[in-house]
Design an enzyme around this catalytic site. Structure first.
Site, PDB file in Angstrom:
ATOM      1  CD  GLU A 145      -5.403 -15.008   8.071  1.00  0.00           C
ATOM      2  OE1 GLU A 145      -5.251 -14.815   6.853  1.00  0.00           O
ATOM      3  OE2 GLU A 145      -5.396 -16.140   8.594  1.00  0.00           O
ATOM      4  CD  GLU A 164      -9.119 -18.752   9.797  1.00  0.00           C
ATOM      5  OE1 GLU A 164      -9.666 -17.635   9.740  1.00  0.00           O
ATOM      6  OE2 GLU A 164      -8.386 -19.196   8.892  1.00  0.00           O
TER       7      GLU A 164
END
Length: 499
Positions: free
Chosen positions: A218, A320
């Site tokens: 991220e 994810e």
């Protein structure tokens, strides 16, 4: 009497021949179903004589992407919980995920340094200004994480790929000197590249081969809530092109996969434009990693198609996804089929974007997203935590989430949720090296389907009927057909043996 027996035998043979003639054009299948009505990867006989509402033709000669695998993540939280269970229950969970009789996971992830699903914040390189990482150590992983990975390796007959993702470098390498947010200081780019190389060596010394990495979990950050480190697309491309790629290559780790980006799909275009701008920028990127949190309802097919077309020979892996912002339901299968769960966007999204974050059934999220991904060039799909407790942790930030397996370590109890069986519909039956194949998509968007041809020649067809209304559909492969029935709120894997 002998004459009677011979006559009876001739009648029997004639009857069998007639039956064979009648069924020559019938497609032979095995069907496994998970449903709101109570099936959990259950073998079922769903052959129907009713009129089909959908006609689905498979085209195995039209091969699309090659499957890398399906699986979940080894986190410190999951590993810690397994260590609190009895050996029997620990073994049951490991076997359920990794044995051939179980979900047979083939693609997995873990974290480098701590993440939100760690018990505390830690780094493998805690000593400040240790430019050569002489004090590098993975000792923090030796009590829980490494034993879980090694137990999984022992249970897996086929083996599995493992890639690692950092949430952040050590605070001393960053411009804000914090675990959360900030950027890697340029003077530490080479040190941070060395970190990846040392990680490969350290895990190899523990008997674990690392398949590859995502560069940063991220890179947009996570609202500055837990461990993070920010990159722009060009900053990440520069780090990989001029530091990480060359360092791994120089240290004999040039075979390790490097996946760029590793965040939500809505921002995908600017990242692949940077990563794959030229032959030089593309050199060390083996593929692109994505998450689903921009919306756990929308697949973002245009972005996925764009990423594939930008680099058609590179990997595209969902690394994810989970039902987040939720305390998971305990031993309540119907909750996982009900439109009661929210996601993190439910709380923070702007009014005009709230439609992307509706209350939506957890099973629907998984089934829709995996099928949608496979139908848009994604070649791997990795769930988040494999095991969490009844609270949806442990998590040092109290960022509660659901997982396919929930445990109560105090009572030594295990609950395999419908999400476990949903994942297994793909991981167990669509194997690495399979080719996604073309098919006629149903007109009804609440009835979705994907298919892949395995290396052994078998074909796995996965069908999801989101609506509560049952339906019948005809499946055609070459000259053979079969009409099948699927209940409302049901997921089926239809296995067609190799011819």
């Amino acid at each position: 009497m002998k004459h009677v027996k011979i006559s009876s035998l001739l009648i029997l043979i004639t009857t069998l021949m007639a039956c064979t003639t009648e069924t020559d054009n019938t497609l032979k299948v095995e069907v496994f179903e998970t449903s709101a009505s109570g099936n959990n990867l259950t073998p079922v006989n769903t052959v129907s004589q009713a009129a089909a509402t959908e006609q689905i033709t498979l085209y195995p000669e039209k091969e699309l992407q090659t499957i890398t695998g399906f699986g979940g993540a080894f986190t410190e939280s999951s590993a810690y919980l397994l260590n609190r269970l009895s050996k029997k229950n620990r073994d049951t969970i490991i076997q359920a995920y990794f044995s051939k009789e179980g979900a047979n996971y083939s693609l997995t992830r873990t974290h480098m340094n701590s993440c939100d699903f760690s018990l505390s914040q830690y780094s493998y390189s805690p000593v400040e200004d240790d430019m050569e990482l002489e004090h590098f150590s993975v000792k923090e992983d030796k009590d829980d994480l490494i034993p879980m990975i090694k137990d999984a390796m022992a249970a897996s007959e086929d083996g599995f790929k493992l890639f690692a993702s950092p949430w952040t470098a050590s605070p001393w390498m960053k411009d804000n000197n914090e675990w959360v947010g900030g950027k890697l200081l340029p003077k530490y780019y080479d040190t941070w590249a060395l970190f990846f190389s040392k990680y490969v060596d350290a895990y190899k010394a523990e008997g674990i081969d690392i398949w590859g990495f995502t560069v940063e979990n991220e890179p947009h950050g996570n609202g500055n809530n837990w461990e993070s480190m920010h990159y722009t697309p060009d900053e990440m491309t520069n780090f990989v092109q001029n530091h990480l790629g060359p360092k791994l290559e120089a240290d004999g780790h040039g075979d390790k996969i490097i996946l760029g980006y590793d965040q939500n799909r809505a921002g995908l275009k600017e990242w692949v434009d940077s990563m794959y701008a030229t032959e030089e920028t593309s050199k060390y990127f083996d593929g692109t990693a994505i998450h689903w949190y921009e919306s756990t309802f929308e697949v973002f097919p245009e972005e996925l198609q764009y990423a594939h077309n930008k680099a058609p020979n590179k990997l595209l892996i969902e690394t994810e996804g989970c039902v987040d912002s939720e305390v998971p339901a305990w031993k309540d299968d119907l909750w996982y089929w009900s439109k009661e769960a929210t996601d993190w966007g439910w709380d923070w999204a702007a009014e005009e974007e709230k439609y992307l974050h509706p209350k939506y059934a957890p099973v629907n999220r998984y089934a829709r997203d995996i099928i949608g991904c496979l139908n848009n060039w994604v070649d791997g799909w990795v769930d988040w935590n494999m095991v969490l407790d009844k609270q949806g942790g442990p998590n040092w930030f109290k960022n509660w989430c659901a997982a396919p397996v929930i445990v109560d370590p105090d009572a030594d109890e295990v609950y395999f949720t419908p999400l476990f069986y949903t994942m297994a519909h793909f991981s167990k039956y669509i194997r690495p090296g399979a080719k996604v194949i073309a098919l006629d998509q149903p007109k009804d968007k609440k009835f979705i389907i994907t298919a892949a041809k395995n290396p052994d020649g078998s074909i796995a067809v996965v069908v999801f009927n989101e609506e509560p209304v049952a339906r019948d559909f005809t499946l055609t492969l070459q000259e053979k057909t079969i009409t099948l029935h699927i209940e409302g709120q049901a997921l089926q894997t239809i296995m067609i043996p190799s011819s």
